[in-house]
Design a protein around this motif. Structure first.
Motif, PDB file in Angstrom:
ATOM      1  N   GLU A 132       0.855  -1.180   0.000  1.00 48.31           N
ATOM      2  CA  GLU A 132       0.000   0.000   0.000  1.00 48.31           C
ATOM      3  C   GLU A 132       0.896   1.237   0.000  1.00 48.31           C
ATOM      4  OE1 GLU A 132      -2.339   3.250   0.991  1.00 48.31           O
ATOM      5  OE2 GLU A 132      -0.912   2.459   2.430  1.00 48.31           O
ATOM      6  N   THR A 133       0.632   2.159  -0.866  1.00 47.39           N
ATOM      7  CA  THR A 133       1.588   3.238  -1.149  1.00 47.39           C
ATOM      8  C   THR A 133       1.828   4.133   0.053  1.00 47.39           C
ATOM      9  OG1 THR A 133       0.802   3.224  -3.428  1.00 47.39           O
ATOM     10  CG2 THR A 133       2.106   5.141  -2.708  1.00 47.39           C
ATOM     11  N   GLU A 134       0.780   4.575   0.732  1.00 45.17           N
ATOM     12  CA  GLU A 134       0.939   5.577   1.785  1.00 45.17           C
ATOM     13  C   GLU A 134       1.531   4.987   3.056  1.00 45.17           C
ATOM     14  OE1 GLU A 134      -2.785   7.440   2.371  1.00 45.17           O
ATOM     15  OE2 GLU A 134      -2.841   8.391   0.390  1.00 45.17           O
ATOM     16  N   ASP A 135       0.910   3.908   3.548  1.00 45.66           N
ATOM     17  CA  ASP A 135       1.339   3.348   4.840  1.00 45.66           C
ATOM     18  C   ASP A 135       2.319   2.198   4.694  1.00 45.66           C
ATOM     19  OD1 ASP A 135      -0.352   5.141   6.052  1.00 45.66           O
ATOM     20  OD2 ASP A 135      -2.059   3.756   6.032  1.00 45.66           O
ATOM     21  N   LYS A 136       2.675   1.819   3.490  1.00 46.34           N
ATOM     22  CA  LYS A 136       3.622   0.726   3.250  1.00 46.34           C
ATOM     23  C   LYS A 136       3.145  -0.569   3.910  1.00 46.34           C
ATOM     24  CE  LYS A 136       6.461   3.409   1.035  1.00 46.34           C
ATOM     25  NZ  LYS A 136       6.648   3.275  -0.423  1.00 46.34           N
ATOM     26  N   GLU A 138       1.545  -4.359   3.510  1.00 42.18           N
ATOM     27  CA  GLU A 138       1.455  -5.419   2.513  1.00 42.18           C
ATOM     28  C   GLU A 138      -0.007  -5.792   2.288  1.00 42.18           C
ATOM     29  OE1 GLU A 138       3.880  -8.534   3.976  1.00 42.18           O
ATOM     30  OE2 GLU A 138       5.699  -7.736   3.059  1.00 42.18           O
ATOM     31  N   THR A 139      -0.414  -5.850   1.024  1.00 45.65           N
ATOM     32  CA  THR A 139      -1.784  -6.191   0.668  1.00 45.65           C
ATOM     33  C   THR A 139      -1.885  -7.681   0.340  1.00 45.65           C
ATOM     34  OG1 THR A 139      -1.410  -5.714  -1.675  1.00 45.65           O
ATOM     35  CG2 THR A 139      -2.021  -3.867  -0.250  1.00 45.65           C
TER      36      THR A 139
END
Length: 748
Positions: A132-136, A138-139
């Motif tokens: 996830e770009t903002e909070d880093k 893992e999806t």
């Protein structure tokens, strides 16, 4: 302690400075490696083929979540591993790059791309988890990239890989669940047999002991025991009350219970009372007759006989009433048979109380026996309860395990019907986009690599270099106090005339003929020599340093220049100075000062001259040249004449400076230094090696070596006595040492 502190300061404060100085000194090597690496990286980047990359993203979720009750329903040793359905993304990624799946894709693509091999596919494929770009964070999305030289090929490969992943994942999930059912089916007969064995053991225990639940029966026994104890306490209380009443009745009747019974029976017999009355009447009549008549009177005799008969009848009646055991005297019969109603009532109460006491004692004894029996049986229950508690939980555990296995089997059967993971294509593969070659990136990487390799080459070359290049390294090599540093002489100052202030008589001499003397008048050089001279005066353990030998480890390290500079600095500070060229093997002082050398130290020591020929080069400064070369200079330098002449010069001059030869190779410098009050070692940077300097310091061990002078220091700037640049630490250490020595002298 001062040397250790100085070295520690150099390490901690000038670590980056030393690093920068090393890189600057080897800048040509660094630049060569950097340019070579950049050229190679640029060439390789230009020769690369164009690459295209296609991407797809897959959402990985399970069709069902692992229930909390299923997770805890089956023992971990039996079913936890097969039942676990949590997604292990690291394992998924490894499987997606495994040869098994890649081999399937290669087979599916063989008709379209026959040249595509397993290694080619593995080299171009990359699988990663999307962040996830903002909070880093893992999806649950996995991204699959494939790089190839053909944009259509990269897209087609990913489409085939998508089908392979979905099919393989469903197969593996179904296989894992099926293996779970097989495992449970294997465990069920064993668990059922264990349940049956545990139930049989409990049944045998109950039949053998004649009890169903020992804990419940022990509770009932304990209650019965408590009830018996309560009854005994009530009986004992009643017994004590009856005893007290019995004693009270016995005191009132003044009879024993047996006597009360006898009296009560006799008093209640009408016949006995009639006989007693008749006997009493006969006795009364006899007493009346005896008053009048004697014993021989027929009436008295008749009454006496009648009295005897009545007494016999009375005894007979008493025995009939009381039994054969009762033998009472006549007086006793009279008294016992004449009880009133009150006394008879008390007697009845006494007898009843005694009977009650006997009954209470009998009941208490019976209860005591029952209590002892109950206690004996109750003492056996702990062992029975322990055995029962061992059997009962075992049955419960095995039954629960059986139920859990059956429940898990049912749930797994349902999950097999529902399928495995639910894979959703978030981003389908598209035609590949160009990703290379990236010339600018490769050039940047080549630059970074070149800098790294260049630095490695520089430090490798530096580690192999034994030459000393900095004042800091000089102080680390030998434990000699630093006296100061002499800056490197620029070539532009040679041939220039500096304002001498009336110090040097240069008139009539060619400036080109006095390069060394002109260099000694360079302002920066003059300031540095003033600092060295000041350090010499403060560092000397002798109260007034009268003679000083200037030497070095090797030749051509600037001893002569330093000697001239020290002589001029001392003279400028109003000291009478004598400069002696003690290098009898290769003298150079007369060349530097443009002085004649037909007479000098050699002729003075050999006895050819009785008085030294001194040359004046300025106010308060005289020079004694070396003189002609001698065939045996060691013999001249070790003679007593040199010692005597030095002592004589020390009386006439404030400071005698001997420009000696190098230490290594010959003994001349050691011999000369042993005759002087102090020794100063000159070391030229970028020329002297560590090993040579260490050998020289070892050779001078035992002599009064005052300190070390760093010569030919690059980048050293001196202004108003404050050096800076690469030699700042060296000069600062000199100042610190002088301050410490001054404080020590003030304290003393």
């Amino acid at each position: 302690m001062f040397e250790a502190k100085l070295n520690g300061a150099a390490d901690s404060e000038l670590g980056y400075g030393q690093l920068f100085a090393t890189l600057m000194r080897r800048r040509l090597l660094l630049l060569g490696v950097l340019l070579s690496t950049m050229a190679v990286s640029t060439l390789l980047s230009a020769r690369k083929d164009a690459t295209y990359r296609s991407s797809m993203q897959l959402l990985v979720e399970s069709n069902y979540e692992q229930k909390a009750n299923l997770r805890g329903a089956v023992p971990e040793t039996l079913f936890t591993a097969p039942a676990a359905v949590e997604i292990d993304y690291a394992t998924q990624i490894r499987l997606m790059q495994s040869p098994i799946l890649l081999g399937r894709a290669v087979e599916a693509l063989r008709s379209e791309y026959p040249d595509l091999g397993l290694e080619d596919l593995k080299r171009g494929l990359a699988v990663s988890r999307v962040l996830e770009t903002e909070d880093k964070i893992e999806t649950k999305i996995l991204q699959v990239d494939y790089t190839s030289g053909d944009p259509l090929k990269s897209q087609r490969v990913l489409e085939v890989m998508k089908n392979v992943y979905l099919a393989y994942n469903l197969e593996q999930q179904k296989l894992r669940l099926s293996n779970g059912l097989s495992f449970i089916d294997e465990q069920l007969p064993t668990v059922r047999e264990e349940v049956a064995n545990a139930e049989r053991s409990l049944e045998d225990f109950r039949e053998g002991q004649g009890i169903i639940d020992p804990e419940q029966q022990a509770t009932e026994f304990a209650k019965a025991l408590n009830a018996i104890a309560e009854q005994r306490r009530a009986i004992q209380a009643e017994f004590q009350d009856s005893q007290m009443r019995f004693r009270d009745l016995q005191q009132q009747l003044a009879r024993t219970p047996q006597g009360a019974i006898v009296a009560s029976r006799l008093s209640q017999s009408q016949r006995f009372r009639n006989l007693l009355t008749s006997l009493q009447e006969t006795e009364l009549a006899l007493a009346e007759q005896l008053v009048t008549y004697t014993d021989r009177s027929p009436t008295v005799r008749s009454l006496t006989q009648q009295l005897d008969r009545e007494r016999a009848l009375l005894q007979q009646e008493a025995r009939r009433i009381l039994g054969d055991r009762a033998e009472l005297s006549e007086d006793k019969l009279y008294t016992e048979a004449q009880m009133g109603e009150v006394e008879m009532g008390l007697a009845g109460q006494l007898v009843a109380t005694q009977t009650n006491l006997v009954g209470l004692q009998a009941r208490d004894q019976s209860l005591a026996q029952a209590e002892a029996q109950l206690r004996n049986e109750l003492n056996q229950f702990p062992q029975l309860i322990a055995e029962y508690n061992r059997l009962q939980p075992d049955i419960t555990t095995k039954r629960e395990t059986l139920q859990q296995l059956l429940k898990a089997r049912q749930e797994l059967a349902i999950e097999i019907g529902r399928g495995g993971y639910n894979w959703q294509v978030v981003e389908a593969p598209e035609q590949g986009i160009k990703t290379g070659p990236r010339v600018l990136t490769d050039l940047l990487l080549g630059t970074v690599l070149g800098l790294f390799l260049g630095a490695m080459a520089v430090f490798l070359r530096e580690s192999m270099d034994d030459v000393i290049h900095s004042p800091e390294k000089l102080t680390e090599t030998v434990a000699l106090p630093p006296l100061g540093m002499v800056p490197r002489l620029p070539r532009s100052i040679v041939g220039q005339r500096w304002p001498l202030g009336g110090q040097l008589p240069l008139s009539g001499r060619s400036p080109a003929a006095l390069p060394m003397l002109q260099a000694a008048q360079w302002p920066l050089f003059r300031e540095s020599m003033d600092l060295v001279y000041k350090s010499l005066r403060r560092s000397s353990p002798v109260s007034a340093l009268r003679s000083l030998a200037i030497t070095s480890a090797l030749a051509n390290e600037g001893k002569t220049l330093v000697s001239i500079g020290l002589a001029l600095s001392a003279a400028r500070l109003h000291q009478r100075v004598l400069l002696i060229d003690a290098n009898l093997r290769s003298p150079s002082l007369h060349h530097q000062l443009n002085l004649p050398n037909r007479q000098g130290l050699s002729t003075l020591l050999s006895g050819e001259d009785r008085q030294p020929l001194l040359h004046s080069i300025g106010a308060n400064t005289d020079v004694l040249t070396a003189g002609p070369l001698s065939s045996d200079p060691v013999r001249l330098l070790s003679s007593d004449e040199l010692r005597d002449w030095i002592r004589a010069f020390e009386k006439d001059y404030d400071l005698v400076i001997l420009d000696s030869c190098a230490v290594l190779g010959v003994v001349d410098a050691i011999q000369t230094a042993s005759l002087c009050e102090g020794v100063a070692v000159v070391a030229r940077l970028d020329s002297v090696s560590q090993s040579s300097l260490i050998q020289a310091a070892t050779a001078l061990n035992g002599l009064n070596v005052i300190g070390m002078i760093a010569n030919d220091v690059k980048g050293a700037q001196v202004a108003y006595g404050r050096p800076s640049g690469l030699g700042a630490l060296f000069a600062e250490s000199v100042s610190n040492r002088e301050t410490a020595e001054s404080a020590g002298r003030d304290a003393a």
